[in-house]
Design a protein around this motif. Structure first.
Motif, short mmCIF file in Angstrom:
data_model
loop_
_atom_site.label_atom_id
_atom_site.label_comp_id
_atom_site.label_asym_id
_atom_site.label_seq_id
_atom_site.Cartn_x
_atom_site.Cartn_y
_atom_site.Cartn_z
N ALA A 208 0.81 -1.22 0.00
CA ALA A 208 0.00 0.00 0.00
C ALA A 208 0.85 1.27 0.00
N SER A 209 2.15 1.15 0.29
CA SER A 209 3.00 2.34 0.28
C SER A 209 3.17 2.87 -1.15
N ARG A 210 2.74 2.06 -2.14
CA ARG A 210 2.87 2.47 -3.54
C ARG A 210 1.56 3.05 -4.08
N SER A 211 0.60 3.34 -3.22
CA SER A 211 -0.74 3.72 -3.71
C SER A 211 -0.71 4.95 -4.61
N ASP A 215 -2.66 2.62 -10.96
CA ASP A 215 -3.58 2.96 -12.04
C ASP A 215 -5.01 2.99 -11.48
N PRO A 216 -5.90 3.76 -12.15
CA PRO A 216 -7.27 3.90 -11.62
C PRO A 216 -8.01 2.58 -11.32
N PRO A 217 -7.89 1.53 -12.17
CA PRO A 217 -8.64 0.30 -11.83
C PRO A 217 -8.19 -0.32 -10.49
N VAL A 218 -6.89 -0.28 -10.23
CA VAL A 218 -6.36 -0.84 -8.97
C VAL A 218 -6.82 0.04 -7.81
N ARG A 219 -6.71 1.35 -7.99
CA ARG A 219 -7.13 2.28 -6.95
C ARG A 219 -8.62 2.05 -6.61
N ARG A 220 -9.43 1.90 -7.66
CA ARG A 220 -10.88 1.70 -7.45
C ARG A 220 -11.14 0.41 -6.67
N TYR A 221 -10.44 -0.67 -7.08
CA TYR A 221 -10.65 -1.97 -6.43
C TYR A 221 -10.28 -1.89 -4.93
N ILE A 222 -9.10 -1.32 -4.65
CA ILE A 222 -8.64 -1.27 -3.25
C ILE A 222 -9.52 -0.33 -2.43
N GLU A 223 -9.90 0.80 -3.01
CA GLU A 223 -10.77 1.74 -2.25
C GLU A 223 -12.10 1.09 -1.90
N GLU A 224 -12.62 0.27 -2.82
CA GLU A 224 -13.88 -0.42 -2.52
C GLU A 224 -13.70 -1.41 -1.36
N MET A 239 -6.21 -6.79 5.31
CA MET A 239 -5.06 -6.68 4.41
C MET A 239 -3.83 -7.37 4.99
N ARG A 240 -3.05 -8.05 4.14
CA ARG A 240 -1.81 -8.70 4.56
C ARG A 240 -0.73 -8.40 3.52
N TRP A 241 0.49 -8.15 3.96
CA TRP A 241 1.60 -7.99 3.03
C TRP A 241 2.87 -8.51 3.69
N VAL A 242 3.34 -9.67 3.23
CA VAL A 242 4.54 -10.29 3.81
C VAL A 242 5.79 -9.84 3.06
N ALA A 243 5.61 -9.35 1.80
CA ALA A 243 6.74 -9.01 0.91
C ALA A 243 7.51 -10.26 0.52
N SER A 244 6.82 -11.38 0.46
CA SER A 244 7.39 -12.63 -0.02
C SER A 244 6.27 -13.31 -0.80
N MET A 245 6.39 -13.31 -2.12
CA MET A 245 5.29 -13.79 -2.96
C MET A 245 4.92 -15.25 -2.62
N VAL A 246 5.93 -16.04 -2.28
CA VAL A 246 5.65 -17.44 -1.94
C VAL A 246 4.71 -17.51 -0.74
N ALA A 247 4.98 -16.71 0.26
CA ALA A 247 4.14 -16.72 1.47
C ALA A 247 2.73 -16.23 1.15
N GLU A 248 2.63 -15.20 0.29
CA GLU A 248 1.29 -14.65 -0.05
C GLU A 248 0.49 -15.69 -0.84
#
Ligand code: AHG
Length: 336
Positions: A208-211, A215-224, A239-248
């Motif tokens: 979320a630090s990259r908000s 792009d608008p579609p991503v912003r719309r999805y997350i805001e909803e 919301m969860r963010w491990v910063a390890s794609m394998v874990a996610e």
């Protein structure tokens, strides 16, 4: 009873019997399994073995390599060259493809030896990701062209998760199965048969630090999602963010969710953040085989035609209905 367990070896032999002609999975996965056990051991020993910290070099992507990145890469290269199944290999940590002596094998192995390296020094889950392709007829494994096949061509794909327990999760194109490593006996045991991504979810995963770059579609999805019960979704999300794609991805396989590392204003010139050939493609195959969906937002990841070994791509994957919703937002946005 505890001894009546299905091991990875039993499972692969059974797969071979049931899907005759689909390749020698046992042979193909044997050395990957050993490599993952060795990496698991090194990750576990951490600071005691002097394994933490920087290696003092950069990889081909210009990222600082950790000692464990280098070690995991060497383990993967060494172990998988021994078995004679692979004609060539490609790794996140190598600029060019590496052909295996004699090129006798009929398969190609692509891997990210240690994904989520920013987590290594702080004892949070990391993993290895791999993708297996056939060596195309008449091509040499010493040229990258042989490797540049879309994800739909993968013969098998999987990941090892070095978390609170070590797991190997894989697909040979007939569903997804998870195996937990029993360190005392040294075997992987089938603990998560026929993994399926739940269709609906209340959990999303994005940095979320990259908000400000979205792009608008991503912003719309997350805001909803963030609007929760009182918003258009009518339910609260977590919301969860491990910063390890394998874990996610593993969490999504176990309890559903959506993972996003989309192309945004900051990474657009590079094509995204995650690498197509050894991160996005294997994870997309696993997610699809488990009933989920994987897209760039505008295209199915598995159908992206690769142009480079280290090509990057936007990644949105997970529970089918959530991914479809976001794809709909992209379509709406593009048609305006
Ligand atoms: P790397 O292993 O090269 O550090 O990349 C990790 C990947 C992926 O596993 C994770 O989802 C994402 O990069 C994390 O990115 P941020 O650092 O932007 O959170």
């Amino acid at each position: 009873m505890s001894y009546k367990r299905v091991t990875l070896s039993h499972f692969l032999l059974d797969e071979q019997r049931r899907h005759a002609g689909s390749g020698s999975f046992t042979a193909l996965l044997n050395d990957i399994r050993t490599a993952c056990k060795m990496i698991s051991h090194e990750v576990n020993r951490g600071a005691m073995a002097g394994n933490l910290g920087l290696a003092g070099a950069e990889n081909v992507q210009g990222e600082e390599q950790k000692k464990l990145d280098v070690l995991a890469n060497e383990i993967f290269l060494h172990m998988n060259a021994l078995g004679g199944n692979y004609a060539g290999m490609a790794s996140e940590e190598l600029e060019d493809v590496r052909s295996v002596h004699g090129e006798a094998g009929r398969y190609l192995l692509l891997f990210d030896p240690l994904d989520g390296s920013s987590n290594i020094d702080v004892n949070i889950s990391v993993g290895s990701i791999f993708s297996i392709l056939r060596l195309p007829e008449g091509m040499s494994a010493s040229t990258k062209e042989a490797f540049l096949q879309p994800g739909v061509e993968q013969v098998a794909a999987g990941y090892a998760l070095y978390g609170s327990s070590t797991m190997l999760v894989l697909t040979t194109g007939n569903g997804v199965n998870g195996f937990t490593y029993d360190q005392n006996i040294g075997i992987f045991v089938l603990t998560h048969p026929n993994m399926r991504v739940p269709e609906d979810t209340r959990e999303y995963s994005i940095n979320a630090s990259r908000s400000r770059f979205w792009d608008p579609p991503v912003r719309r999805y997350i805001e909803e999602c963030q609007a929760g019960k009182t918003g258009p979704r009518g339910k609260d999300f977590n919301m969860r963010w491990v910063a390890s794609m394998v874990a996610e991805v593993h969490r999504i396989l176990c309890r559903g969710g959506i993972f996003l590392y989309p192309v945004d204003d900051d990474n657009r010139s590079k094509g995204g953040k995650l690498r197509l050939m050894y991160e996005a493609n294997p994870m997309a195959l696993i997610i699809e085989q488990a009933g989920g969906r994987a897209t760039t937002g505008r295209q199915r990841i598995l159908e992206v035609k690769p142009e480079g070994l280290h090509q990057r791509v936007g990644v949105i994957l997970g529970s089918k209905t959530e991914v479809e919703r976001l794809e709909g937002f992209y379509r709406e946005y593009d048609s305006q």
